[in-house]
Design an enzyme around this catalytic site. Structure first.
Site, PDB file in Angstrom:
ATOM      1  N   LYS A 186      37.680  45.336  42.731  1.00 31.53           N
ATOM      2  CA  LYS A 186      36.900  45.867  41.446  1.00 31.53           C
ATOM      3  C   LYS A 186      35.592  46.291  41.880  1.00 31.53           C
ATOM      4  O   LYS A 186      34.842  46.958  41.487  1.00 31.53           O
ATOM      5  CB  LYS A 186      36.896  44.574  40.397  1.00 31.53           C
ATOM      6  CG  LYS A 186      38.477  44.428  39.589  1.00 31.53           C
ATOM      7  CD  LYS A 186      38.164  43.398  38.810  1.00 31.53           C
ATOM      8  CE  LYS A 186      39.558  43.132  38.178  1.00 31.53           C
ATOM      9  NZ  LYS A 186      39.455  42.025  37.158  1.00 31.53           N
ATOM     10  N   SER A 194      41.454  40.053  31.907  1.00 33.51           N
ATOM     11  CA  SER A 194      39.831  40.326  32.575  1.00 33.51           C
ATOM     12  C   SER A 194      39.046  41.537  31.994  1.00 33.51           C
ATOM     13  O   SER A 194      37.934  41.553  32.277  1.00 33.51           O
ATOM     14  CB  SER A 194      40.068  40.839  34.129  1.00 33.51           C
ATOM     15  OG  SER A 194      40.980  42.186  34.293  1.00 33.51           O
ATOM     16  N   GLY A 206      48.622  45.618  49.383  1.00 34.65           N
ATOM     17  CA  GLY A 206      47.331  46.432  49.156  1.00 34.65           C
ATOM     18  C   GLY A 206      48.235  47.735  48.582  1.00 34.65           C
ATOM     19  O   GLY A 206      49.223  47.914  48.601  1.00 34.65           O
TER      20      GLY A 206
END
Length: 770
Positions: free
Chosen positions: A711, A668, A343
């Site tokens: 996101k 994306s 992360g």
């Protein structure tokens, strides 16, 4: 003035010398033929060529050597320069000779050189162990030219150096050459003497140490304190270490070698160091685990906010071990756990390792792998190398004092590789439950059971972790904190820690949740909380300064005005509404190495090459292809999108992704680019409350992407209330925290038509606004 003698021209037999050089005043006996001549010219010959200067020599006694060969004793007189040569009637080669006796220079020119030359020669003779005869001979010479020629006696001068002396007529210059050559000899002799003395001194010291040790051994034996006590100490420690049988046998073999070699052997220290490391490993020591899942969850919840995935996994691990222990099931070698926390920075990956150790009752050791490039850092160096040590894993077990600690492998994604090996390849065995029960360190060279170790690895990105290593890991994603979680962390952890760090008591500075929320939303935009802690630290330093200077009285209530004074104007604003107010701008969502982020895509049309496309913003190859796909889709479906098919005739399109200094790549942003282009060409702005993500195809399908949770959290932090995600990413929305899901609306799209229907303002509203 220099006295000059008259040069004399004579004709002499020439006698070439191949192996030696004769100087004036030097007596020699040579096996040469001089006939009946009383004087000859001795001249050096090298490689078929003669020197430019020779020596006129008087012929003395002639003697017959064994084997019927003749030898002649000669004495050098003075230098001479050979001229024209010819053969006489007897076939003897003779040469016209210009005799050049030495000039006599003024004493003022040679006095210092003579003194220094004699001093250097005396030092050389002293080093060589002269009995006094040679030094007396040198002192007896009064002429400076003859003194310089004594250098020709030296066996250490090279042929070239002697030829240089012979060819130098000027006495002062010759004396300088001789002094220079003798200085070089002296320097070499001094170095040789020092080396010899060092060697002899070392040998004498070894002999002295040997005799002293023998005396000490004898004294110890008389006192009953012989070497048996030292080896007995090792025997006792090895017996108490609880080593496995194979390791015990290895230790006994090394101890037997040590006893045979004795302390005087150079290898004894290496063997003792090896035995000390074998004994230092806690072979039979294990921490007593606290197999209480409920207690572990309480500890983890108290130390960290959120992070439910890792907390659940640790609780499950303890629950399984508890059941196996209660039911008498023996742990297998595959029962170890290897967790990898991936992360953004600042999300608590490193600190949770300590919490896991605390919750399980184990010892904790941290191994930082960032920048490690040497495979020996993991496996250790072989004992053949000087200064060899075990690898970090053995040292970690020694530091922990148990065989079942929690070992945190920090920054495993930043391990490098070079000519010294690949540390990530060494980690393959460490992080494989099927192999790490027999890990072999290069230094110890015995099997080490790592199956009871709880490994926790941390990384920021998964892409830089080698595939085989990643395949061995149980990955848990850290996708960042919500605003409410950051608020709870600030209130429960960061605020108290910064109070103590800045010398404040808890009752001297108070703050409410609304002010902390303002700091979170207006001054930070990160997945973790490091920047938030820095901002809180700045705020409390400002408060501490006011209290210390007497400008503020306690307790200080931290309000919005104090936040603005300490931190300045807000660093982040919700700009989606302003940016998307015009047609041609769409709000996308992206993932970076530091978490999720909001990304704007701007489109503009201008006169130029028809159908051309200009791309700016440091876009990568994949993102450039997404832009071309987006333009191709809009042009091929112009009629269905209510766009004039000739709108791009004589015009070209410019697509820009702001923050041009930051490289960007990935598929994306495809739906965002389609939306921006469609918005520009149709004149319909994009709704300011909506963000979107998804890969697009030429057929208009919206394909799934990664990083949905990050996101969505970024969209929520930026003030967006709606998010469009690919239809196949709908299950990923379950990972989004409930409080964020309750505040946002999610739309799933299977095609570009679904995206545009949701994202663009209705056409009638645009007409009405016009």
């Amino acid at each position: 003035m220099v006295e000059r003698m008259v040069d004399v021209m004579t004709r002499l037999r020439i006698v070439p010398l191949d192996d030696e050089i004769v100087f004036p005043g030097m007596p020699v006996t040579l096996a040469v033929d001089t006939g009946r001549d009383e004087r000859v010219l001795l001249i050096p010959r090298r490689g078929g060529s003669y020197a430019r200067v020779g020596v006129v020599a008087d012929v003395g006694d002639r003697v017959r050597l064994p084997g019927r060969s003749l030898a002649v004793s000669l004495v050098g007189l003075h230098r001479a320069v050979p001229g024209a040569a010819s053969t006489d009637g007897d076939g003897v080669l003779r040469v016209e000779v210009e005799e050049r006796p030495d000039d006599v220079p003024p004493p003022s020119l040679t006095r210092d050189l003579e003194r220094e030359y004699r001093a250097v020669v005396d030092e050389i003779l002293q080093i060589r162990g002269d009995d006094g005869r040679v030094s007396a001979f040198v002192r007896s010479i009064t002429q400076p030219g003859a003194l310089a020629d004594t250098a020709g006696y030296s066996p250490d001068l090279t042929i070239d150096q002697k030829v240089t002396l012979l060819e130098t007529f000027d006495v002062v210059e010759r004396l300088r050459f001789a002094l220079e050559f003798q200085r070089e000899r002296l320097a070499e002799l001094v170095v040789r003497k020092r080396i010899r003395e060092d060697v002899e001194g070392g040998a004498q010291k070894q002999q002295r140490d040997y005799f002293l040790r023998r005396q000490m051994d004898a004294i110890r034996k008389e006192l009953g304190e012989d070497d048996g006590s030292a080896s007995g100490d090792y025997h006792r420690k090895i017996a108490e270490a609880g080593m496995p049988e194979a390791v015990r046998q290895q230790a006994d073999r090394e101890l037997s070698r040590l006893e045979r070699l004795g302390d005087s052997n150079a290898e004894a220290a290496t063997i003792r160091t090896y035995l000390d490391w074998l004994i230092a490993v806690p072979w039979a020591t294990r921490s007593e685990e606290r197999l209480d899942p409920a207690y572990a969850r309480e500890v983890l919840d108290a130390d960290h906010e959120g992070l439910d995935d890792v907390k659940t996994r640790i609780t499950e691990y303890l629950a399984v071990r508890k059941l196996r222990a209660e039911r008498g099931m023996v742990d297998t070698r595959r029962s170890g756990a290897i967790l990898t926390l991936i992360g953004p920075p600042g999300t608590g990956k490193t600190s949770i390792g300590e919490s896991i150790a605390k919750a399980t009752g184990r010892q904790f050791v941290r191994m930082s792998l960032g920048g490690v490039r040497d495979e020996a850092e993991i496996r250790g160096h072989r004992r053949t190398y000087i200064g060899a040590l075990p690898g970090r894993l053995v040292r970690a077990l020694r530091d922990a004092g148990t065989m079942n600690p929690v070992i945190l492998l920090d920054e495993v994604d930043k391990v490098g590789a070079d000519w010294r090996g690949d540390p990530s390849a060494a980690l393959l065995e460490v992080l494989d439950p099927a192999q790490n029960h027999a890990f072999r360190d290069h230094y110890l060279d015995v099997e080490l059971d790592l199956s009871q170790v709880l490994f926790v690895a941390t990384a920021n990105v998964a892409e830089t972790i080698p595939g085989p290593l990643y395949d061995r890991m149980e990955v848990i994603r850290f996708d960042g904190y919500t605003t409410n979680e950051k608020l709870a962390i600030a209130r429960g952890h960061l605020w108290p820690r910064q109070l103590e760090k800045n010398g404040l008591r808890t009752d001297e500075a108070i703050v409410d949740d609304q002010v902390l929320r303002q700091v979170v939303t207006d001054y930070t935009r990160e997945a973790g909380v490091r920047q938030l802690e820095r901002e809180i630290g700045t705020l409390l330093r400002k408060t501490a300064t006011g209290i210390a200077s007497g400008d503020r009285s306690t307790p200080v209530a931290v309000d919005a005005a104090l936040v603005r004074d300490a931190l300045g104007r807000p660093k982040f604003v919700h700009e989606a509404a302003a940016r998307t107010a015009v047609a041609g701008v769409a709000t996308g969502l992206a993932v970076t190495g530091t978490g999720g982020d909001v990304l704007f895509v701007e489109a503009a049309a201008m006169p130029g090459k028809g159908g051309g496309l200009v791309l700016t913003g440091q876009l990568g190859d994949v993102m450039k292809e997404s832009a071309r796909i987006a333009l191709s889709y809009v042009r091929s479906h112009a009629a269905a999108l209510d766009i004039d098919e000739g709108v791009l005739e004589g015009r070209e399109l410019h697509l820009h992704v702001p923050a041009g200094a930051i490289p960007k790549d990935g598929p994306s942003a495809g739906v965002t680019m389609v939306t921006a282009i469609a918005s520009l060409l149709s004149g319909r702005p994009v709704r300011s409350t909506i963000g979107m993500t998804g890969e697009v195809t030429l057929q208009g399908r919206v394909l799934p992407i990664g990083g949905v949770k990050q996101k969505v959290l970024a969209a929520h932090a930026a003030g967006l209330t709606e998010v469009i995600v690919p239809e196949r990413n709908a299950p990923d929305l379950d990972d989004v925290p409930k409080d964020v899901r309750d505040q946002m609306t999610f739309h799933v799209a299977a095609s570009v038509a679904d995206v545009l229907a949701l994202a663009l303002e209705p056409a009638n509203l645009v007409v009405a606004a016009a």
